[in-house]
Scaffold this active site. Structure first.
Site, PDB file in Angstrom:
ATOM      1  N   THR A 109       0.841  -1.210   0.000  1.00  0.00           N
ATOM      2  CA  THR A 109       0.000   0.000   0.000  1.00  0.00           C
ATOM      3  C   THR A 109       0.868   1.248   0.000  1.00  0.00           C
ATOM      4  O   THR A 109       0.543   2.254  -0.646  1.00  0.00           O
ATOM      5  CB  THR A 109      -0.950   0.005   1.210  1.00  0.00           C
ATOM      6  OG1 THR A 109      -1.687  -1.216   1.225  1.00  0.00           O
ATOM      7  CG2 THR A 109      -1.922   1.168   1.124  1.00  0.00           C
ATOM      8  N   HIS A 114       2.732   5.822  -2.730  1.00  0.00           N
ATOM      9  CA  HIS A 114       3.917   6.601  -3.107  1.00  0.00           C
ATOM     10  C   HIS A 114       3.911   6.894  -4.606  1.00  0.00           C
ATOM     11  O   HIS A 114       4.090   8.045  -5.030  1.00  0.00           O
ATOM     12  CB  HIS A 114       5.182   5.821  -2.720  1.00  0.00           C
ATOM     13  CG  HIS A 114       6.454   6.396  -3.261  1.00  0.00           C
ATOM     14  ND1 HIS A 114       7.252   7.252  -2.533  1.00  0.00           N
ATOM     15  CD2 HIS A 114       7.061   6.255  -4.468  1.00  0.00           C
ATOM     16  CE1 HIS A 114       8.293   7.605  -3.266  1.00  0.00           C
ATOM     17  NE2 HIS A 114       8.201   7.015  -4.451  1.00  0.00           N
ATOM     18  N   GLU A 115       3.708   5.848  -5.404  1.00  0.00           N
ATOM     19  CA  GLU A 115       3.707   6.051  -6.858  1.00  0.00           C
ATOM     20  C   GLU A 115       2.549   6.960  -7.265  1.00  0.00           C
ATOM     21  O   GLU A 115       2.674   7.772  -8.189  1.00  0.00           O
ATOM     22  CB  GLU A 115       3.632   4.702  -7.582  1.00  0.00           C
ATOM     23  CG  GLU A 115       4.775   3.744  -7.279  1.00  0.00           C
ATOM     24  CD  GLU A 115       6.157   4.298  -7.577  1.00  0.00           C
ATOM     25  OE1 GLU A 115       6.278   5.323  -8.280  1.00  0.00           O
ATOM     26  OE2 GLU A 115       7.137   3.709  -7.083  1.00  0.00           O
ATOM     27  N   HIS A 157       3.438  10.520  -7.120  1.00  0.00           N
ATOM     28  CA  HIS A 157       4.110  11.057  -8.312  1.00  0.00           C
ATOM     29  C   HIS A 157       3.090  11.539  -9.341  1.00  0.00           C
ATOM     30  O   HIS A 157       3.265  12.580  -9.967  1.00  0.00           O
ATOM     31  CB  HIS A 157       5.005   9.991  -8.950  1.00  0.00           C
ATOM     32  CG  HIS A 157       6.208   9.655  -8.139  1.00  0.00           C
ATOM     33  ND1 HIS A 157       7.059  10.606  -7.626  1.00  0.00           N
ATOM     34  CD2 HIS A 157       6.707   8.455  -7.740  1.00  0.00           C
ATOM     35  CE1 HIS A 157       8.038  10.013  -6.959  1.00  0.00           C
ATOM     36  NE2 HIS A 157       7.839   8.707  -7.004  1.00  0.00           N
ATOM     37  N   ASP A 193      10.470  12.353  -5.742  1.00  0.00           N
ATOM     38  CA  ASP A 193      11.036  11.484  -4.720  1.00  0.00           C
ATOM     39  C   ASP A 193      11.830  12.300  -3.712  1.00  0.00           C
ATOM     40  O   ASP A 193      12.408  13.338  -4.027  1.00  0.00           O
ATOM     41  CB  ASP A 193      11.975  10.453  -5.374  1.00  0.00           C
ATOM     42  CG  ASP A 193      11.217   9.331  -6.040  1.00  0.00           C
ATOM     43  OD1 ASP A 193      10.335   8.744  -5.392  1.00  0.00           O
ATOM     44  OD2 ASP A 193      11.519   9.049  -7.220  1.00  0.00           O
TER      45      ASP A 193
HETATM   46 ZN   LIG Z   1       9.152   7.460  -6.157  1.00  0.00          ZN
END
Ligand SMILES: [Zn+2]
Length: 186
Positions: free
Chosen positions: A116, A121-122, A125, A131
């Protein structure tokens, strides 16, 4: 175990958010006044069936954290697509930072790290965040930096604020960022 990678040719997203001065729309009809418009991003999990529940959990974490953009699952005509598979580079997002692109979730990494957290996190983006691997576990965009024991899948206050700013004027931001596609790791 280099799970993170920096993209060759990564382009810094320079986003100029134009603030709307209070009062400037006083002569405009109600429908065009500067009420913050919520932008909906449709995402598809059709190509990532193994991770549908964690993708939806990550999206829910974002929806519970920000107000100017909303993630809605819809497998037809989605601008953001999740996929899954094996890739030695690990998970990544290839995105314009404004709701379009592809997010890949790597099987091996998803067994090692909290899936999860990877998905959220992705997704961060795709919402415009870069990052920041040196950050603490409480920071979602630190990704794999804090190590596999970090299971936090919720953005911190600074990340929430940043995403709300980026989406404060959804249409303008979309036009500025549309052509810029960058790949980010976990
Ligand atoms: Zn990343």
């Amino acid at each position: 175990m280099s799970r993170k990678f920096a993209l060759a040719g990564a382009v810094a997203l320079a986003l100029a958010v134009t603030p709307i001065a209070a009062g400037t729309a006083s002569a405009a009809p109600a429908s065009t006044q500067q009420e913050a418009a919520v932008t909906t991003v449709y995402y598809s999990t059709a190509s990532a069936p193994s991770f549908r529940s964690v993708i939806n959990a990550g999206a829910a974490n974002w929806n519970n954290s920000v107000t100017n953009v909303r993630l809605v699952e819809r497998n037809s005509g989605a601008s953001l697509r999740y996929t899954e598979g094996n890739d030695p580079r690990g998970s990544y997002a290839s995105t314009n930072g404004h709701g379009s692109g592809t997010i890949f979730i790597d099987y091996t990494q998803a067994r090692q790290y909290n899936p999860t957290r990877i998905a959220a996190h992705e997704t961060g983006h795709a919402l415009g965040l870069p990052d920041h691997y040196s950050g603490p576990c409480s920071e979602l965009m630190s990704g794999g930096g804090p190590g596999p024991s970090c299971t936090n899948a919720v953005p911190n206050a600074a990340e929430r604020s940043r995403v709300n700013s980026l989406w404060a004027n959804g249409l303008v931001a979309t036009n500025q960022q549309r052509a810029v596609e960058t790949i980010y790791g976990f």
